[in-house]
Motif scaffolding. Structure first.
Motif, short mmCIF file in Angstrom:
data_model
loop_
_atom_site.label_atom_id
_atom_site.label_comp_id
_atom_site.label_asym_id
_atom_site.label_seq_id
_atom_site.Cartn_x
_atom_site.Cartn_y
_atom_site.Cartn_z
N LEU A 110 -34.22 21.56 7.10
CA LEU A 110 -35.38 21.02 7.80
C LEU A 110 -36.34 20.36 6.81
O LEU A 110 -36.91 19.30 7.08
CB LEU A 110 -36.08 22.13 8.58
N LYS A 124 -40.28 18.28 7.80
CA LYS A 124 -40.66 19.25 8.83
C LYS A 124 -41.35 18.61 10.04
O LYS A 124 -41.40 19.20 11.12
CB LYS A 124 -41.56 20.33 8.22
N GLU A 164 -31.23 12.30 5.08
CA GLU A 164 -30.66 12.51 6.42
C GLU A 164 -29.28 13.15 6.33
O GLU A 164 -28.97 14.12 7.02
CB GLU A 164 -30.58 11.19 7.16
N TYR A 169 -33.85 23.17 14.77
CA TYR A 169 -34.72 24.09 15.51
C TYR A 169 -33.88 24.97 16.45
O TYR A 169 -34.11 26.18 16.57
CB TYR A 169 -35.74 23.31 16.34
N SER A 178 -40.38 15.78 11.29
CA SER A 178 -39.43 14.85 11.89
C SER A 178 -39.24 15.12 13.38
O SER A 178 -39.22 16.27 13.80
CB SER A 178 -38.08 14.96 11.17
N ARG A 179 -39.13 14.03 14.14
CA ARG A 179 -38.86 14.16 15.57
C ARG A 179 -37.47 13.63 15.89
O ARG A 179 -37.18 13.17 16.99
CB ARG A 179 -39.90 13.36 16.38
N GLY A 213 -29.54 16.76 5.01
CA GLY A 213 -30.03 17.68 6.05
C GLY A 213 -28.98 17.96 7.11
O GLY A 213 -28.82 19.09 7.57
N ARG A 251 -27.24 21.52 7.92
CA ARG A 251 -27.27 22.13 9.25
C ARG A 251 -25.88 22.60 9.69
O ARG A 251 -25.70 23.68 10.26
CB ARG A 251 -27.83 21.12 10.25
N ASP A 259 -36.88 22.32 20.06
CA ASP A 259 -35.60 21.63 20.23
C ASP A 259 -35.60 20.86 21.55
O ASP A 259 -35.27 19.66 21.62
CB ASP A 259 -34.47 22.66 20.20
N GLU A 317 -31.64 15.38 14.76
CA GLU A 317 -31.15 16.31 13.73
C GLU A 317 -32.13 17.47 13.56
O GLU A 317 -31.73 18.63 13.44
CB GLU A 317 -30.94 15.58 12.40
N ALA A 318 -33.43 17.15 13.57
CA ALA A 318 -34.45 18.20 13.50
C ALA A 318 -34.35 19.12 14.71
O ALA A 318 -34.46 20.35 14.60
CB ALA A 318 -35.83 17.57 13.41
#
Length: 735
Positions: free
Chosen positions: A639, A644, A609, A655, A646-647, A612, A616, A678, A650-651
């Protein structure tokens, strides 16, 4: 987006309005002719043409000054200036600007531009206009007649007024622009409320006289001599006739924290330029800030009090030089500075020649006031003269002596620490000693309830200490211990008390909404030795604290961490926070270095986490400086790091970043695809701030593809979402 005045938009309607940085169009009603934005720009420059070639150019001919003068956003400036430069009507050069240290781009009319602007002005002055006369009847006349009757009103201001009304009301315009009426606003809740105040009649009279003359006043004197008590009395006595603002410099306070508080004060009077400046800028530009403050303080009768000025950090000194320039031009504004030592943000010319600054050295109380303060207790021993000689009328010493049950014939006042230990501390009971130690731990004023460490401490203990003037009270009911008293009590803490009391303070302050108090809470965790909890707090609340304007304070707090006491993941958190702050300050290379360091530390601690998230942020920086391919590559890796499928929010942000890059590359279908991903996650998580941001991006994409109806729809959704967030914040602050 193209300029509506450029060749590609020759037939576009003239009147424009802006929604969230995107420009759309509507037709104007049957109003008299007014100046277009390009025409306003030329007329504005004509007003400053005489001083345009001076060694120090006026701030009004910089990008910021012009944007403010003609009422456009600075981000839209270039689209209106570019055609004027191309037509050789305006020229650009680099120059020093009044009140600033570095050279900036300034703009002035060419010879051809002067002729064109003069023609524009003359034609506009001959325009026929309908207006209300002094008797309230509608009359007709020329713009030149109205300008002459109004006096110091610019053509740009008059043009804006004409665009809003079929019939001009000169008296209303004059009041709003030249004689704005502002009801007094009271922002002195943090000022101390002295329990006893004696004497100082001559000082009070002199201060009030200087304030009404619009002076900058520097009250200088040693700790505890009564500067704050005197200023607090003045503040209370003048708040009905003038707006008052009180700010006390404390640990972790930064320039941006001060400007944020000052902007709220001005916003309470309907003056919003400083608030916009604070949100838009990350570093101070003296020329720009001077222009903003001058605009906001025009017509405002106010007194600004700044306590403990000796604690101000160096970056604030330039701000006070700017503020002095405002007070020189605005006699309705006065500044009162309380300090233990003179810190020159002014020179001797300001004091001795211009008389803009008054220095007042505060001494002890005279015999009559001292006798009144100590009361009859000292007289019983017949030692008043000895006490007065020893204290030299120092109010804090005298007030402490008054509370000692039996002072005896030989008062020992050579050193305040020794006096407090031998004459004050020894006379307190066990509960009073404990509460004084707890109270002394806090750096900032707190609610009384935060002093009740355990069941042995109650309101009666507090009232006894208040009666002995060991604990002071502010106007808003919060309490504090004077620094001269606080330090000796802190030195008396045992190692066990130090850990327990600081941990108690941390638990209390981390429940507070105020950002400065939360930062102090982290400080107490560090003093108590709990570095892991301190790092976790910065991980959870760091971004929120930055958004609320506490970046500088956070940076100072980070310096308090000892790397030897940190694990790998804690080190990653601190590096990430420092990188975030450096980015907001515009130090891109240093920010990238810190974020890369943080990313590597997260990877070592197997935090996907964290890896990532920092990835970002790194990608976002590269995107902002135009390195789109590199940014896209890092976004994709980030990502993968968080998954990929992930909901998470951060994801969603990743996006959104990819969608933004696709839009800038002209791959609009892909942009919409990623932005909708997003948006879907943001809606699942209920993150309205992210939702508003995505709506704005979608509006931009559809505008670029020519789908204007859809563009307008998403821009309106973005605006409505932001307004709902703002309304909720307003209700929260009202509560």
């Amino acid at each position: 987006m193209r300029d509506c005045n450029s060749p590609g938009h020759a037939s576009a309607p003239k009147h424009i309005y802006s929604i969230n940085h995107e420009v759309f169009f509507r037709r104007r009603g049957n109003l008299k002719r007014t100046l277009t934005i390009k025409e306003k720009l030329q007329v504005h420059l004509l007003d400053y043409q005489a001083s345009a070639k001076e060694y120090e150019a006026p701030v009004e001919i910089t990008q910021t000054g012009i944007s403010e003068g003609i009422g456009i956003r600075p981000s839209h400036f270039k689209q209106y200036m570019k055609p004027l430069l191309a037509e050789n009507l305006v020229e650009e050069r680099s120059s020093r600007v009044k009140g600033g240290k570095r050279r900036r781009k300034v703009y002035s009319l060419t010879d051809e531009g002067i002729l064109t602007a003069t023609d524009l002005r003359n034609v506009f002055l001959e325009e026929e206009i309908r207006y209300f006369d002094l008797d309230g009847r509608i009359s007709e006349g020329k713009v030149s007649d109205v300008i002459e009757s109004l006096g110091n009103v610019s053509l740009v201001q008059l043009s804006d007024e004409m665009s809003m009304s079929e019939v001009l009301d000169p008296s209303t315009l004059r009041r709003r622009l030249l004689e704005p009426e502002v009801r007094p606003v009271d922002f002195s809740r943090t000022s101390p409320r002295p329990e006893r105040f004696c004497g100082r009649e001559m000082e009070k009279k002199r201060l009030l006289d200087l304030i009404r003359k619009g002076k900058t006043i520097v009250l200088q004197g040693i700790a505890g001599i009564g500067k704050t008590a005197l200023a607090s009395k003045i503040c209370s006595s003048i708040k009905k006739e003038r707006s008052v603002f009180w700010f006390e410099f404390r640990k972790w306070h930064s320039l941006w924290g001060l400007l944020t508080d000052l902007s709220r004060f001005l916003e309470a009077m309907g003056r919003r330029s400083l608030g916009k400046y604070v949100k838009a800028e990350s570093t101070m530009d003296a020329g720009k800030l001077g222009s903003v403050l001058g605009q906001d303080f025009r017509g405002v009768r106010a007194v600004l009090f700044f306590d403990d000025f000796q604690k101000a950090n160096p970056e604030m000194i330039e701000f006070f030089s700017v503020l002095l320039g405002i007070t020189k031009r605005n006699r309705d504004l006065s500044v009162v500075i309380l300090t233990r030592e003179l810190i020159p943000f002014y020179d001797r010319k300001d004091v001795e020649v211009d008389r803009a600054v008054e220095e007042i050295h505060i001494l002890g109380l005279d015999r009559m006031a001292s006798r009144e303060l100590v009361g009859e207790g000292v007289e019983e021993f017949g030692v008043f003269e000895e006490v007065y000689s020893a204290t030299q009328g120092h109010p804090l010493f005298l007030d402490l002596i008054r509370t000692v049950p039996a002072i005896g014939p030989e008062p020992r006042l050579s050193y305040i620490d020794q006096f407090i230990e031998e004459e004050i501390y020894s006379e307190l009971d066990t509960d009073e000693k404990k509460m004084m130690k707890v109270a002394s731990v806090y750096e900032n004023p707190v609610q009384t309830s935060l002093l009740f460490f355990d069941e042995s401490l109650d309101i009666d203990t507090y009232l006894k200490l208040k009666k002995k003037t060991l604990i002071g009270t502010l106007e808003d009911g919060r309490v504090q211990v004077h620094e001269m008293i606080r330090k000796p009590f802190l030195s008396m803490l045992t190692p066990q008390e130090r850990e327990r009391f600081h941990l108690w303070a941390a638990e209390n302050l981390l429940r507070e909404e105020d950002g400065i108090l939360q930062i102090e809470g982290v400080h107490h965790l560090l003093v108590s030795g709990d570095y892991t909890w301190a790092a976790r707090v910065l991980d959870e609340r760091g971004e929120q604290l930055m958004e609320s304007g506490h970046s500088e304070e956070l940076l100072s707090l980070l310096m308090e961490f000892d790397p030897k006491n940190l694990g790998v993941e804690e080190s990653a958190i601190l590096s990430e926070r420092e990188g975030d702050i450096l980015r907001t300050k515009g130090h891109v290379d240093d920010a990238l270095k810190k974020l890369e360091e943080s990313k590597n530390q997260y990877e070592k601690s197997h935090s996907s986490e964290g890896s990532g998230r920092t990835g970002r942020k790194i990608a976002s920086i590269y995107k902002s400086i135009g390195k789109l391919d590199k940014a896209l590559k890092i976004y994709t890796k980030s990502l993968s790091a968080i998954g990929k499928d992930s909901r998470s929010l951060e994801a969603a942000r990743i996006y959104g970043g990819i969608g933004s890059i696709m839009a800038r590359k002209g791959r609009f279908e892909k942009a919409v695809e990623y932005l909708l991903k997003d948006l879907a996650i943001a809606k699942e998580e209920g993150d309205r701030k992210e939702i508003a941001r995505v709506y704005n991006q979608l509006g931009y994409v559809f505008y670029e593809t020519g789908a204007y109806d859809r563009a307008l729809k998403f821009q309106r959704l973005s605006l409505e979402t932001r307004e709902r967030i703002l309304e909720e914040w307003k209700k929260y602050f009202e509560l």
